[in-house]
Motif scaffolding. Sequence first.
Motif: not given
Lengths: 303, 291
Positions: B203, B200-201, A2, B169-176, A192, B159, A295, A194
């Motif tokens: 998964q 971008t996790t 990335h 950003f880090s390569s794996g992120e989950l957010s809303f 937030l 991170v 989340l 994760l």
Amino acid sequence: MHLRPLLFLLAAGCRAQDALPLQTGNQWVYQQTSGLGGREAWIVTVGSPQSIGGREYFPLSGYLGRDPLLVRRAGTAVVFYDETERRERPWADFGAAPNERFPSEIDSCNSSAVISAREPVKLAIGEFTEAPVLTYRTTCADAGILEEVFVPGVGLAKRTYSTIAGPRTFELIYARIGGFSVYSQGEHAFHLTLDGYTYRRGAAITARITLRNTTAQPLELVFPSGQDFDIVIRNEAGQQVWRWSDGRAFTLAIRTVSFTGERHWVEGIRLDLPPGNYTAVGSLAIQDRKYESTLAFRIEPAQ
Amino acid sequence: MNRLLLSALSLLSSAAAQDYFPLQVGNQWVYRATGAERRLTLEITGATEMAGHTYFRLTGLGAAYWLRLTEAGTLVALDEAQQSERVWYNFAAASYDTAIPSAGRATVISRAAAFEGPLGRLNNALELGYSGGSLVKEQLLPYIGLAYREEAGVRHELVYARVRGVNVFSSGELSFRLSLDQTVYAAGARLTAHLTFVNTTGQPVRLTFPSTQRYDLSIRDSGGNSVYHWSADKLFAQVVETVDFRGETHWVVDVPLERLRPGAYVIETWVAVPENTRWRALSRFQVAAAP
């Protein structure tokens, strides 16, 4: 991987062909800033490349109603593939000399364009010293693109097109290019983040809480104690199974903070939760707790 | 504050061969810790002119430090008591004494070290080993900054970074995310809410929607009364659809505020799945009285 686009941008400088960065996943969000019709928004996304006639094209969805618009770089120029006529058609030549006219058929109401300026521009996302401005020749009375401004390394930043009700202008408010992103000047956000969606039982979860205020107005926050934030994890039944602040002591002194800029809190969470569906709720520990972000995530059996 | 100085970035290629510690006000580096609960966030919080040089204020390593990059490419810290400069990073030397807290002597292990962390994989890190203090090792990435730090059994990994207005950003992120364009709105103004579902996790997040509606948004006044509900005047086809969320999904909502009286409001948005408490964001704003 990335990081490559960012490093490229940071290290290599702004080259002509970077006026339209084509990497799968790149996204641009635009909002109308002038003209009739409110503040409509549109979003452009780069999809996975496809091969046509031995050439690789990137599909741009959301671009000018053609969905997708198949584009590729050809030297300093950008061309698109017309699937109906099964041939390439010209869009822009970022290597053209100032005011050198080149064919541009990106819209049915445009025939050609020139780079009318490479000049400093002030846009919603920032100020740029050398942004190519494309001025189009239109062939329709009240339709077609009038002008586009591209920012090297970022992409299309501004577009004005002609309508029967007068010109409408859209400006970029957000872009994500590879692993980095740029925001419009004013953003007031709390969220937030994760580092995963599915975790093995017992695996560490990294949670990051972000408060950002890059608007012109400071954010007035009242904290009833020394606590800045909290994180709660709930199971599928909505029962709280973990709270970050449990067992922690905070000074009981009211703090009033006038906040601008960006602040992060990062926590590594290691819990032995049974497999199932969970939610994580991050909140700012201000008096009314009116900043909250929820989340969902899953725990799977340990291998 | 959020000026994106891409032109300045482009100049970097000619200004400094490798800028391993970018000094611009607003730059920020956020690290996760392993080995102990010890958070680390570094930030350039200000700049000042002293003795003909511009120094940048670094916070996060205990005390605040005033740093500058010399013409020779050495990062130095101002020692205000001694009225002298002390070397932090001599990017040209193979081994040197450093004034970085808890460091002692620095030795270049590699200028093309493999870096693997939350931001991704790279092979151009500057890796430094330390002796004489509790600091063990650091890795710095060109144009990004300190990416890894190991001290007394605690490892800090970058991170998130914000460098020259660009977010890394880090390569794996989950957010809303819900972001607003203001904190205080003039009476009768319009509010822009930008909703972003980031995954971008790697998964897939698979969500099943009972209709073509993907999100909703509501505004409540300080008494908890609903004053705006985005979906209230909209119709959606009643078809069950399953969507895999990958990458980023954006929605932009334009909200007219002309009916809202001056005061404090809460804005809430959620992904319109039946279990609508699972992806949710809450924020607040104010409507100012007309002048």
